[in-house]
Design an enzyme around this catalytic site. Structure first.
Site, mmCIF file in Angstrom:
data_model
loop_
_atom_site.group_PDB
_atom_site.id
_atom_site.type_symbol
_atom_site.label_atom_id
_atom_site.label_comp_id
_atom_site.label_asym_id
_atom_site.label_seq_id
_atom_site.Cartn_x
_atom_site.Cartn_y
_atom_site.Cartn_z
ATOM 1 C CG PHE A 108 6.658 -36.298 -8.327
ATOM 2 C CD1 PHE A 108 7.274 -37.500 -8.641
ATOM 3 C CD2 PHE A 108 7.278 -35.455 -7.426
ATOM 4 C CE1 PHE A 108 8.489 -37.865 -8.063
ATOM 5 C CE2 PHE A 108 8.501 -35.794 -6.847
ATOM 6 C CZ PHE A 108 9.100 -36.999 -7.176
ATOM 7 C CD GLU A 132 10.776 -48.263 -1.347
ATOM 8 O OE1 GLU A 132 11.091 -47.502 -0.419
ATOM 9 O OE2 GLU A 132 11.460 -48.383 -2.381
ATOM 10 C CG ASP A 133 9.408 -44.339 -0.582
ATOM 11 O OD1 ASP A 133 9.522 -45.360 -1.295
ATOM 12 O OD2 ASP A 133 10.091 -43.310 -0.783
ATOM 13 C CG ASP A 140 6.583 -44.732 -9.872
ATOM 14 O OD1 ASP A 140 5.399 -44.511 -10.122
ATOM 15 O OD2 ASP A 140 7.526 -44.153 -10.450
ATOM 16 N NE ARG A 163 14.965 -37.594 1.150
ATOM 17 C CZ ARG A 163 14.798 -38.568 0.246
ATOM 18 N NH1 ARG A 163 13.734 -39.321 0.296
ATOM 19 N NH2 ARG A 163 15.695 -38.759 -0.701
#
Ligand code: IMP
Ligand code: MG
Length: 181
Positions: free
Chosen positions: A153, A100-101, A104, A166
């Site tokens: 963010f 996963e990136d 959060d 991206r």
């Protein structure tokens, strides 16, 4: 695109080093595994990290992907998760590594871990490039982590804002006026 970045958090070289270190740890941990190792990438955010990570892993792995969507506004997620694409393969008795990136609130991963564990894999571990611990709403154990980041963010290296950024080769903080406007 570059003009919308307030500050670079991880350069291309720093990301390369982090991914290489994660790949080496994974390769060492699964060196003697008899069962297939499934690397499950969570689309789309993890795709850039995934393709670099698998090439830094020196043992054979099989590819599979899932798409999960969590409802919410553009820069934060809410409580409910929807599975938009499931795995193509059965993972029963297999070693699974979820890639996963960023973790959060933890909501997406908590949900995915729950549904995948029900399928009786031999083992299941989580590899996340980034984690924002200050945002956590549900506990998630990260077995392989690239770095912790503060509550800002981020975009680039797979991370998007409204599907853009991206393809930035680095990770940076998006200028807040971009998502406020
Ligand atoms: P969670 O369910 O709140 O843990 O949300 C995880 C997902 O939200 C990640 O897979 C990302 O797609 C997205 N996300 C969280 N933080 C960021 C960020 O800083 N930039 C871009 N996407 C993010
Ligand atoms: Mg994601």
């Amino acid at each position: 695109m570059h003009d919308d970045i307030e500050r670079i958090v991880f350069t291309e070289e720093e990301l390369k080093a982090k991914v290489k270190a994660l790949g080496e740890r994974i390769s060492a941990d699964y060196r003697d595994a008899k069962e297939t190792v499934f690397c499950v990438g969570i689309l789309k955010g993890a795709v850039v990290f995934y393709t670099d990570l698998v090439r830094s892993i020196s043992i054979p792995v099989q590819f599979d992907f899932m798409i999960a969507s969590s409802y919410g506004n553009a820069t934060s997620t809410s409580g409910s998760v929807k599975l938009l694409k499931d795995l193509d393969y059965d993972i029963e008795g297999k070693h699974v590594i979820i890639v996963e990136d960023i973790i959060d609130s933890g909501t997406t991963m908590h949900y995915l871990l729950r549904i995948l564990k029900e399928r009786k894999p031999k083992s299941i571990k989580l590899c996340a490039l980034l984690s924002k611990p200050s945002r956590r709403a549900v506990d998630v154990d990260i077995d392989y982590l690239g770095a912790e980041v503060p509550d800002e963010f981020l975009v680039g290296y797979g991370l998007d804002y409204a599907e853009v950024y991206r393809n930035l080769p680095y990770i940076g903080v998006l200028k807040p006026d971009i998502y406020r406007s």
